[in-house]
Every structure is written in structure tokens, then in C-alpha cells.
Design an enzyme around this catalytic site. Sequence first.
Site, mmCIF file in Angstrom:
data_model
loop_
_atom_site.group_PDB
_atom_site.id
_atom_site.type_symbol
_atom_site.label_atom_id
_atom_site.label_comp_id
_atom_site.label_asym_id
_atom_site.label_seq_id
_atom_site.Cartn_x
_atom_site.Cartn_y
_atom_site.Cartn_z
ATOM 1 N N CYS A 110 34.620 -24.882 -28.039
ATOM 2 C CA CYS A 110 34.838 -23.529 -27.595
ATOM 3 C C CYS A 110 36.024 -23.525 -26.633
ATOM 4 O O CYS A 110 36.342 -22.329 -26.062
ATOM 5 C CB CYS A 110 33.549 -23.316 -27.020
ATOM 6 S SG CYS A 110 33.171 -24.254 -25.319
ATOM 7 N N CYS B 60 27.788 -24.431 -24.680
ATOM 8 C CA CYS B 60 28.478 -24.068 -23.244
ATOM 9 C C CYS B 60 27.686 -24.836 -22.181
ATOM 10 O O CYS B 60 28.495 -25.157 -21.127
ATOM 11 C CB CYS B 60 28.784 -22.884 -23.050
ATOM 12 S SG CYS B 60 29.571 -21.876 -24.269
#
Length: 151
Positions: free
Chosen positions: A56, A130
Site C-alpha cells: 500500500c 495497514c
Amino acid sequence: MTNKKTKNEDYTTMNTWFYNPIVKEHFYHPKNYLKNTSKTYLKKFNGYGRVGSPVCGDVMEMWIKIDPKTKKIKECKWRTWGCASAIASTSMLSVMITEKGGMPIDKALKINAQDIIKKLGGLPAQKIHCSVLGDQVLQAAINDYLKKEKK
């Protein structure tokens, strides 16, 4: 039903915002965020970690101050470049490890992404990755401390 924005709404209050209130609080008002980046200030910390995710593009840095006598994390500061989930996860993690007088490092090393997600009250499935960086950056900072202690 349409999802039109009314006169008094902003984008954070619309039904399309998929984060719960705890995540929003840690995103909009991050706890223990590093504001002072002076070398003099950073010298007070005895553990540092930095991790990044090619998935990401998020990057996290963490500075911790561990009491050498009690082996508890007394202070934590961090910076994260990433999405709302990454910022909220790091903020929540910093609270988890410093509350109640500080967490012992052996217990802190056992924190995983699921622990952080649970404290946040959940994350959208596509944002789970995340929170994984949080436990990784904490482990890196503790390992840095342990390496310095052996010298």
C-alpha cells in the site's frame, strides 16, 4: 435512496465514510504523534523502528523510551505516511503500549494486528493490511532497544 450531500454535511459525516468513530478519532486526532523532530529531542528515546509496505505504500516510524529498570515502554512517538487506517492503527498502538504506566516489552512483543484492530473496533477488510505495520514497527523499535542494551 440517494447519497447526496446536504447543506450541513461534509464528506466525513456522509454514509459513505466506512470507518467507525474510534478509527475516526485516532485519524483526526492522532495520539502521541511526533511533532518535535529535533535531534536533541529524539535522543531521549532508546528504541527506533521504521517499516514500510510495498502493498500500500505506507511507511511508519516509531520512537520508544523504555525504562531500563522496569523494562516498560514509558513513552512512544510515531510518524506514519499512509491512509486513515494506517494512521489510526499507529495512534491506537501508541496508546496501548503507554497506558497504565507503560507496557512491559515482553508483552508488547506479543501484540499483533488483530489486537490493534480489536481496540479500534474493527477496520474495513480491505484496510486490514495497514494495521500489520503497527506491530512490525513496534517490534523493530524494541529490537533496536535490545540491540543497544547488549552493547
